[in-house]
Design an enzyme around this catalytic site. Sequence first.
Site, short mmCIF file in Angstrom:
data_model
loop_
_atom_site.label_atom_id
_atom_site.label_comp_id
_atom_site.label_asym_id
_atom_site.label_seq_id
_atom_site.Cartn_x
_atom_site.Cartn_y
_atom_site.Cartn_z
N LYS A 83 29.91 -13.05 -18.41
CA LYS A 83 29.74 -13.92 -17.24
C LYS A 83 29.41 -15.31 -17.74
O LYS A 83 28.35 -15.53 -18.34
CB LYS A 83 28.61 -13.39 -16.36
CG LYS A 83 28.85 -12.02 -15.77
CD LYS A 83 27.60 -11.51 -15.07
CE LYS A 83 27.83 -11.27 -13.62
NZ LYS A 83 28.78 -10.18 -13.35
N LYS A 125 31.63 -1.33 -6.31
CA LYS A 125 30.18 -1.37 -6.45
C LYS A 125 29.59 -0.03 -6.01
O LYS A 125 29.76 0.38 -4.86
CB LYS A 125 29.59 -2.50 -5.60
CG LYS A 125 30.23 -3.87 -5.86
CD LYS A 125 30.15 -4.29 -7.32
CE LYS A 125 30.90 -5.59 -7.56
NZ LYS A 125 30.92 -5.98 -8.98
MG MG Z 1 28.99 -6.29 -12.92
#
Ligand code: MG
Length: 368
Positions: free
Chosen positions: A265, A165
């Site tokens: 997702k 991240k």
């Molecule tokens: Mg992502």
Amino acid sequence: MKIIRISVYQIDLPLEYPYWLSGGRLKFETLDATLVKVETDAGLTGWGEGTPWGHTYVPAHGPGIRVGIETMAPFLMGLDPRRVLDVERAMDLALPGHLYAKSPIDMACWDIAGQAAGVPIADLMGGGSRTPRPIASSVGAKTVEETRTVMERYRQRGYIAHSVKIGGDVERDIARVRDVESLRKSGEIVLYDVNRGWTRQQALRVMSACEDMNVIFEQPCETLDDIAAISGRHASPVSVDESLVTLQDGARIARDGLAEVFGIKLNRVGGLTKAARLRDMALAHGIDMFVMATGGTVLADTEALHLAATVPDDNCHAVWACQDMITVDIAGGRGPRNVDGHLHLPEAPGLGVHPDEDALGYPVGAYQ
Ligand code: MG
């Protein structure tokens, strides 16, 4: 076969470590999970899960799933859960949008359909690769040193795929990418996930500075318009996940060449039925995939694994699973678990794992 009852459960899933996105912009400590049990007059029971990654990550809301199901439930009673397209249309008529509220119902219907057919969901969908899928870690660190520490912790658990991240300070992001790449081991899969953290200007600075490394940046900016605006002005590959919600999004990304990778997702796009169309669109346009649970328990991980098993091995980079990040296990160790950084497709019919109902408490909603 008819749906006769839908029961809804809520549980909190504490994260083992507090988790940061976008260089510290967003912090997460507990996930709000909704588990759904769909019962039929044939005695088959299916389970689904909807667990958004908190309330601040994307437009998805734990309590919203539960009231969404309350709204849709009267329109689902009596439907045959094996006809997933009929169930999908009934949900879309009863409640336009709100895809994240529909995915647990869709998942439970696929579970029942698989059980009825006597095959795992992936096989029922037409292609169940048994190649174990690497699990992508989530490296929610902020500094070069913390990033090394967290990645090493995952390597100790066998992980070969990592979602690092970034998306904070530009210079620090470049330094972190260069450091991770300098320590990257042979065979490791690394994706740099910006989680919408950059402006267009910031994205161009980092993605241009890192072109020599040919690394993938996921969701560098807030919107598809932003990603389109910088497309062609840098040479770094792009993955899109948070801006990949509808089939129309997928069509635009594919047609306009906005990404080389789809990050699908399951909870975000509305479940397996809708995700399968995105998969096919990706394959038709030479786009690879990461398949992801949005969050949650081994049930959500397993749903992602089934879809990943329907993607050709060469086009599926990894699955993102949440099971090693949470401290609650509702299935007593059953279902696909991390084995040397990989998940193996279950051979049981349907989803292949159900929760311990005792671990869920009383339902917060029941419709019949
Ligand atoms: Mg992502």
